[in-house]
Design a protein around this motif. Structure first.
Motif, short mmCIF file in Angstrom:
data_model
loop_
_atom_site.label_atom_id
_atom_site.label_comp_id
_atom_site.label_asym_id
_atom_site.label_seq_id
_atom_site.Cartn_x
_atom_site.Cartn_y
_atom_site.Cartn_z
N GLU A 124 -24.98 58.90 67.61
CA GLU A 124 -26.07 58.90 66.60
C GLU A 124 -25.70 59.76 65.39
OE1 GLU A 124 -26.69 60.81 69.57
OE2 GLU A 124 -26.59 58.89 70.60
N THR A 125 -24.91 60.79 65.64
CA THR A 125 -24.62 61.72 64.54
C THR A 125 -23.18 61.59 64.03
OG1 THR A 125 -24.04 63.41 66.15
CG2 THR A 125 -26.31 63.43 65.34
N PHE A 126 -22.46 60.59 64.50
CA PHE A 126 -21.05 60.48 64.09
C PHE A 126 -20.96 60.24 62.59
CE2 PHE A 126 -17.00 58.62 63.24
CZ PHE A 126 -16.15 59.40 64.01
N PRO A 127 -20.08 61.00 61.88
CA PRO A 127 -20.03 60.88 60.42
C PRO A 127 -19.22 59.68 59.88
CG PRO A 127 -18.59 62.66 61.13
CD PRO A 127 -19.24 62.10 62.37
N PHE A 128 -19.86 58.96 58.99
CA PHE A 128 -19.21 57.87 58.25
C PHE A 128 -19.22 58.22 56.76
CE2 PHE A 128 -20.61 55.70 62.06
CZ PHE A 128 -19.67 54.71 62.28
N VAL A 129 -18.29 57.61 56.01
CA VAL A 129 -18.32 57.66 54.55
C VAL A 129 -18.12 56.22 54.09
CG1 VAL A 129 -17.06 58.43 52.49
CG2 VAL A 129 -17.48 60.05 54.33
N LEU A 130 -18.87 55.78 53.07
CA LEU A 130 -18.70 54.42 52.56
C LEU A 130 -18.00 54.45 51.20
CD1 LEU A 130 -19.23 51.35 52.76
CD2 LEU A 130 -21.38 51.75 51.52
N ILE A 131 -17.02 53.56 51.05
CA ILE A 131 -16.32 53.39 49.76
C ILE A 131 -16.52 51.96 49.26
CG2 ILE A 131 -14.03 53.19 48.70
CD1 ILE A 131 -13.10 55.57 50.29
N GLY A 132 -17.00 51.84 48.01
CA GLY A 132 -17.05 50.56 47.31
C GLY A 132 -15.85 50.54 46.38
N ASN A 133 -14.85 49.74 46.69
CA ASN A 133 -13.58 49.78 45.93
C ASN A 133 -13.50 48.66 44.89
OD1 ASN A 133 -10.94 50.83 45.41
ND2 ASN A 133 -10.05 49.19 46.67
N LYS A 134 -12.50 48.76 44.04
CA LYS A 134 -12.17 47.78 42.98
C LYS A 134 -13.23 47.74 41.88
CE LYS A 134 -9.57 44.74 46.12
NZ LYS A 134 -9.01 43.39 46.33
N VAL A 135 -13.79 48.89 41.52
CA VAL A 135 -14.79 48.90 40.44
C VAL A 135 -14.15 48.62 39.08
CG1 VAL A 135 -16.50 50.38 41.58
CG2 VAL A 135 -14.68 51.44 40.23
N ASP A 136 -12.81 48.68 39.02
CA ASP A 136 -12.11 48.40 37.75
C ASP A 136 -12.07 46.93 37.42
OD1 ASP A 136 -9.21 47.17 38.60
OD2 ASP A 136 -9.99 48.52 40.12
N GLY A 158 -28.53 56.33 58.08
CA GLY A 158 -28.53 57.78 58.30
C GLY A 158 -27.86 58.57 57.21
N ASN A 159 -28.10 58.16 55.95
CA ASN A 159 -27.58 58.91 54.79
C ASN A 159 -26.07 59.10 54.78
OD1 ASN A 159 -29.86 59.24 53.27
ND2 ASN A 159 -30.55 61.00 54.49
N ILE A 160 -25.40 57.99 54.79
CA ILE A 160 -23.93 58.01 54.69
C ILE A 160 -23.54 58.31 53.25
CG2 ILE A 160 -21.91 56.47 54.80
CD1 ILE A 160 -23.22 55.04 57.14
N PRO A 161 -22.63 59.27 53.01
CA PRO A 161 -22.17 59.53 51.64
C PRO A 161 -21.46 58.30 51.06
CG PRO A 161 -21.47 61.29 53.12
CD PRO A 161 -22.01 60.19 53.98
N TYR A 162 -21.66 58.07 49.76
CA TYR A 162 -21.13 56.85 49.13
C TYR A 162 -20.28 57.17 47.91
CZ TYR A 162 -21.05 52.32 46.77
OH TYR A 162 -20.64 51.18 46.15
N PHE A 163 -19.12 56.50 47.81
CA PHE A 163 -18.23 56.68 46.65
C PHE A 163 -17.79 55.33 46.13
CE2 PHE A 163 -18.05 60.58 48.95
CZ PHE A 163 -17.97 61.56 47.97
N GLU A 164 -17.76 55.19 44.80
CA GLU A 164 -17.21 53.98 44.19
C GLU A 164 -15.85 54.35 43.64
OE1 GLU A 164 -20.10 52.03 41.64
OE2 GLU A 164 -20.93 51.31 43.55
N THR A 165 -14.86 53.54 44.00
CA THR A 165 -13.48 53.90 43.67
C THR A 165 -12.70 52.74 43.03
OG1 THR A 165 -12.65 53.14 45.80
CG2 THR A 165 -13.32 55.45 45.69
#
Ligand code: GTP
Ligand code: MG
Length: 188
Positions: A124-136, A158-165
Motif C-alpha cells: 500500500e505504501t510502496f513508492p512510485f514516481v510517474l514520468i511523462g516523456n517526449k514533451v519535446d 496515492g499521490n505519486i510524484p509526477y515529472f514531465e521529461t
C-alpha cells in the motif's frame, strides 16, 4: 567529512512502461559514461531485450545514495524476464509517452503488475514516481495526455510524484531521479 565517512545507501529502482516510451533513452541520459562515450541522444529505436541496469551516485545533504536503476523491456515478447528483477526493489518509476494515449492507459496495468509480482511487504505504501516523456515532440503539438489528467491519475494512486521529461533534450530527467533518490532516503 570525507566520502568514506558519509552514510551510504543503495537503492534499487525499476523502470517500467510500454515499449517505445523512452525508458532506455532516459537511462542513457542519466548514465554519464554513456553520454561521454556516445555524446548524443540516439533517434534510432533498439528494443530492450531482457533487462539491464545503470548506477548513479547522488549526494543529498550529508548522505550518499547509489541508485541502481533497472531498465526492462516494454515489448510483450521480451517481458518474460522482467518480473525476475522486481524483487528487493525500493522504488518503481513508471514511464508513458505524453503523445500516445494508449501508453497512459496502460499505466494501471504496469502499476498493478509490479505490485503483484514484486513480492512486497508494504504494497500500500510502496513508492512510485510517474514520468511523462517526449514533451519535446512536435513542439508539444502532438501531445495527447494533458498534465492535469496525468496528475489526476497520480492523485488516484496515492499521490505519486509526477515529472514531465524529454530524454532527447535532457529536460527534467535529473530532477525526476533526484526525487527517486530522496524518496529512497526517506524510506530508509
Ligand atoms: P523498449 O526497450 O522496447 O521497452 O522501449 P523504450 O521504452 O526503452 O524506448 P527507447 O528509449 O528505446 O525509445 C524509443 C524511441 O523513442 C527511440 O527512437 C528514441 O530515440 C525515442 N525517444 C525516446 N525519448 C524521447 C524523447 O524524449 N523525445 C523524442 N522526441 N524521442 C524520444
Ligand atoms: Mg528499452
Amino acid at each position: 567529512m570525507n566520502n568514506s565517512q558519509k552514510i551510504r545507501t543503495l537503492s534499487k529502482v525499476i523502470v517500467l512502461g510500454d515499449s517505445g516510451v523512452g525508458k532506455t533513452s532516459l537511462m542513457n541520459h542519466i548514465n554519464f559514461q554513456f553520454r561521454y562515450a556516445y555524446r548524443k541522444f540516439s533517434q534510432q529505436y533498439k528494443a530492450t531485450i531482457g533487462a539491464d541496469f545503470v548506477t548513479k551516485e547522488l549526494q543529498i545533504a550529508d548522505k550518499l545514495i547509489t541508485l541502481q536503476i533497472w531498465d526492462t523491456a516494454g515489448q510483450e515478447r521480451f517481458r518474460s524476464l522482467g518480473p525476475a528483477f522486481y524483487r528487493g526493489a525500493d522504488c518503481c518509476v513508471l514511464v508513458y509517452d505524453v503523445n500516445i494515449h494508449k501508453t497512459f492507459d496502460k499505466l494501471n496495468n504496469w502499476h498493478d503488475e509490479f505490485l503483484h509480482q514484486a513480492d512486497l511487504d508494504g504494497a500500500e505504501t510502496f513508492p512510485f514516481v510517474l514520468i511523462g516523456n517526449k514533451v519535446d515532440l512536435d513542439g508539444g503539438n502532438s501531445r495527447r495526455v494533458t498534465e492535469n489528467k496525468a496528475r489526476e491519475w497520480c492523485a488516484s494512486r496515492g499521490n505519486i510524484p509526477y515529472f514531465e521529461t524529454s530524454a532527447k533534450e535532457g529536460y527534467n530527467v535529473d530532477e525526476a531521479f533526484l526525487c527517486v533518490a530522496k524518496i529512497s532516503l526517506d524510506n530508509e
